[in-house]
Design an enzyme around this catalytic site. Structure first.
Site, PDB file in Angstrom:
ATOM      1  N   ASN A   9       0.870  -1.182   0.000  1.00  0.00           N
ATOM      2  CA  ASN A   9       0.000   0.000   0.000  1.00  0.00           C
ATOM      3  C   ASN A   9       0.905   1.230   0.000  1.00  0.00           C
ATOM      4  OD1 ASN A   9      -1.778   2.080   0.493  1.00  0.00           O
ATOM      5  ND2 ASN A   9      -2.290   1.422   2.574  1.00  0.00           N
ATOM      6  N   TRP A  10       1.013   1.855  -1.162  1.00  0.00           N
ATOM      7  CA  TRP A  10       1.947   2.990  -1.276  1.00  0.00           C
ATOM      8  C   TRP A  10       1.406   4.268  -0.649  1.00  0.00           C
ATOM      9  CZ3 TRP A  10       4.115   2.931  -7.014  1.00  0.00           C
ATOM     10  CH2 TRP A  10       4.773   1.711  -7.235  1.00  0.00           C
ATOM     11  N   LYS A  11       0.139   4.278  -0.341  1.00  0.00           N
ATOM     12  CA  LYS A  11      -0.521   5.489   0.182  1.00  0.00           C
ATOM     13  C   LYS A  11      -0.286   6.668  -0.777  1.00  0.00           C
ATOM     14  CE  LYS A  11      -0.003   3.512   4.718  1.00  0.00           C
ATOM     15  NZ  LYS A  11      -0.032   3.685   6.153  1.00  0.00           N
ATOM     16  N   HIS A  96      -9.396   0.955   5.021  1.00  0.00           N
ATOM     17  CA  HIS A  96      -8.122   1.174   5.711  1.00  0.00           C
ATOM     18  C   HIS A  96      -8.353   2.116   6.894  1.00  0.00           C
ATOM     19  CE1 HIS A  96      -4.044   2.563   6.498  1.00  0.00           C
ATOM     20  NE2 HIS A  96      -3.632   1.467   5.909  1.00  0.00           N
ATOM     21  N   GLU A  98      -6.803   4.584   7.928  1.00  0.00           N
ATOM     22  CA  GLU A  98      -6.656   6.018   7.625  1.00  0.00           C
ATOM     23  C   GLU A  98      -7.935   6.563   7.000  1.00  0.00           C
ATOM     24  OE1 GLU A  98      -2.971   5.668   5.481  1.00  0.00           O
ATOM     25  OE2 GLU A  98      -1.988   5.149   7.362  1.00  0.00           O
ATOM     26  N   GLU A 168      -5.125  -5.155  10.786  1.00  0.00           N
ATOM     27  CA  GLU A 168      -4.159  -4.071  10.932  1.00  0.00           C
ATOM     28  C   GLU A 168      -4.444  -3.319  12.223  1.00  0.00           C
ATOM     29  OE1 GLU A 168      -2.251  -2.918   6.996  1.00  0.00           O
ATOM     30  OE2 GLU A 168      -4.016  -1.671   7.208  1.00  0.00           O
ATOM     31  N   GLY A 174       2.563   2.242  10.852  1.00  0.00           N
ATOM     32  CA  GLY A 174       3.498   3.354  10.701  1.00  0.00           C
ATOM     33  C   GLY A 174       4.236   3.729  11.975  1.00  0.00           C
ATOM     34  N   SER A 213       3.655  -2.146  10.431  1.00  0.00           N
ATOM     35  CA  SER A 213       5.106  -2.119  10.681  1.00  0.00           C
ATOM     36  C   SER A 213       5.810  -3.438  10.334  1.00  0.00           C
ATOM     37  CB  SER A 213       5.392  -1.721  12.137  1.00  0.00           C
ATOM     38  OG  SER A 213       4.938  -0.400  12.365  1.00  0.00           O
ATOM     39  N   GLY A 234       2.775  -1.137   4.345  1.00  0.00           N
ATOM     40  CA  GLY A 234       2.753   0.290   4.045  1.00  0.00           C
ATOM     41  C   GLY A 234       4.144   0.804   3.728  1.00  0.00           C
ATOM     42  N   GLY A 235       4.773   1.449   4.706  1.00  0.00           N
ATOM     43  CA  GLY A 235       6.065   2.116   4.494  1.00  0.00           C
ATOM     44  C   GLY A 235       7.105   1.256   3.789  1.00  0.00           C
TER      45      GLY A 235
HETATM   46  C1  PEP Z   1      -0.727   0.189   6.281  1.00  0.00           C
HETATM   47  O1  PEP Z   1      -0.927   1.399   6.339  1.00  0.00           O
HETATM   48  O2  PEP Z   1      -1.546  -0.564   5.707  1.00  0.00           O
HETATM   49  C2  PEP Z   1       0.470  -0.331   6.908  1.00  0.00           C
HETATM   50  C3  PEP Z   1       0.510  -1.594   7.222  1.00  0.00           C
HETATM   51  O3  PEP Z   1       1.463   0.569   7.136  1.00  0.00           O
HETATM   52  P1  PEP Z   1       2.937   0.264   7.725  1.00  0.00           P
HETATM   53  O4  PEP Z   1       3.430  -1.002   7.098  1.00  0.00           O
HETATM   54  O5  PEP Z   1       3.754   1.454   7.326  1.00  0.00           O
HETATM   55  O6  PEP Z   1       2.777   0.134   9.201  1.00  0.00           O
END
Ligand code: PEP
Length: 253
Positions: A9-11, A96, A98, A168, A174, A213, A234-235
């Site tokens: 997920n590049w956001k 998600h 967010e 999640e 994050g 994470s 994500g990141g």
């Molecule tokens: C996400 O936002 O779906 C996610 C898992 O982010 P991160 O891996 O950065 O915690």
């Protein structure tokens, strides 16, 4: 046997040339991983770029980070699930945290988006998970089951069989503080039990990803858990070496 799945997920990150470079490196780094499903979810604007780089091989799929709760029509600024499917995407992230927390998406809105995605032929990746406060109050199971039951109420239990779930925990997203593998496994097993109340076959077939994470270094310990079928990343999905490392961990896990 559920095939492991890793979704990036590049956001709202990157520019077109970065998307091209990142995808080319991911394609190179994962070419031999035939046993792992891999997908990336770039921003809407870069989906055609991503689909172009990934080509017709279908080895790495594309998904959107969201879809409209509406079908085509007078909804300025929205992007419909049909449009996303039309350009060649296969997945859509739905609900998600967010979107739930920053954009006020309720369980009811999330369920409508889930329905639109499935009607259009996309596989919804339904995100569920509790906040830090909810976890502290011992409400993890309550929150997660409420989020799943909202989908069952809108779309029926059979809809879950053709979906992917992502657990999640909001406090892990994050933050660099992933859930401990045993804690994640406990919630994943619970998620499977919630689905099994409606359909044992759907519960067995359903892929439940962990997100929050995940890095190349901690992925394997998570992915070897019985009920963790891969990750929503994500990141770390913005860094080719990290994302490739996570896909490799799913291959081994
Ligand atoms: C996400 O936002 O779906 C996610 C898992 O982010 P991160 O891996 O950065 O915690």
């Amino acid at each position: 046997m559920r095939q492991p799945l890793v979704i990036g997920n590049w956001k709202m990150n990157g520019r077109r040339h970065e998307a091209e470079d990142l995808l080319a490196a991911v394609v190179r780094g994962t070419a031999d991983l035939v046993s792992v499903g891999i997908a990336v979810c770039p921003p809407y604007l870069y989906l055609p770029t991503a689909l172009g780089v990934l080509g017709a091989t279908g080895a790495i799929a594309c998904g959107a980070q969201d879809v409209s709760a509406y079908t085509d029509g007078a909804f300025t600024g929205e992007v419909s699930a049909e449009m996303i499917r039309d350009i060649g995407c296969r997945f859509a992230i739905i609900g998600h945290s967010e979107r739930r927390t920053l954009f006020g998406e309720t369980d009811a809105v999330v369920a409508k988006k889930f329905a639109r995605a499935q009607e259009a032929g996309l596989t919804p990746v339904l995100c569920v998970g509790e906040t830090a406060a909810e976890r502290d109050q011992g409400q993890t199971e309550l929150v997660v089951s409420r989020q799943i039951e909202a989908i069952v109420a809108e779309c029926g239990a059979a809809s879950l069989a053709a979906a992917v779930l992502a657990y999640e925990p909001v406090w892990a997203i994050g933050t660099g503080r992933a859930a401990a593998p045993a804690e994640a496994q406990r919630v994943h097993a619970f998620i499977r039990r919630v689905v099994a109340r409606h359909s044992t076959s759907a519960a067995q077939a359903l892929r439940v990803l962990y997100g929050g994470s995940v890095k190349a270094q901690n992925a394997r310990d998570l992915f070897i858990q019985d009920d963790i079928d891969g990750g929503l990343i994500g990141g770390a999905s913005l860094l080719a070496a990290e994302f490739v490392g996570i896909c490799r961990a799913a291959h081994l896990g």
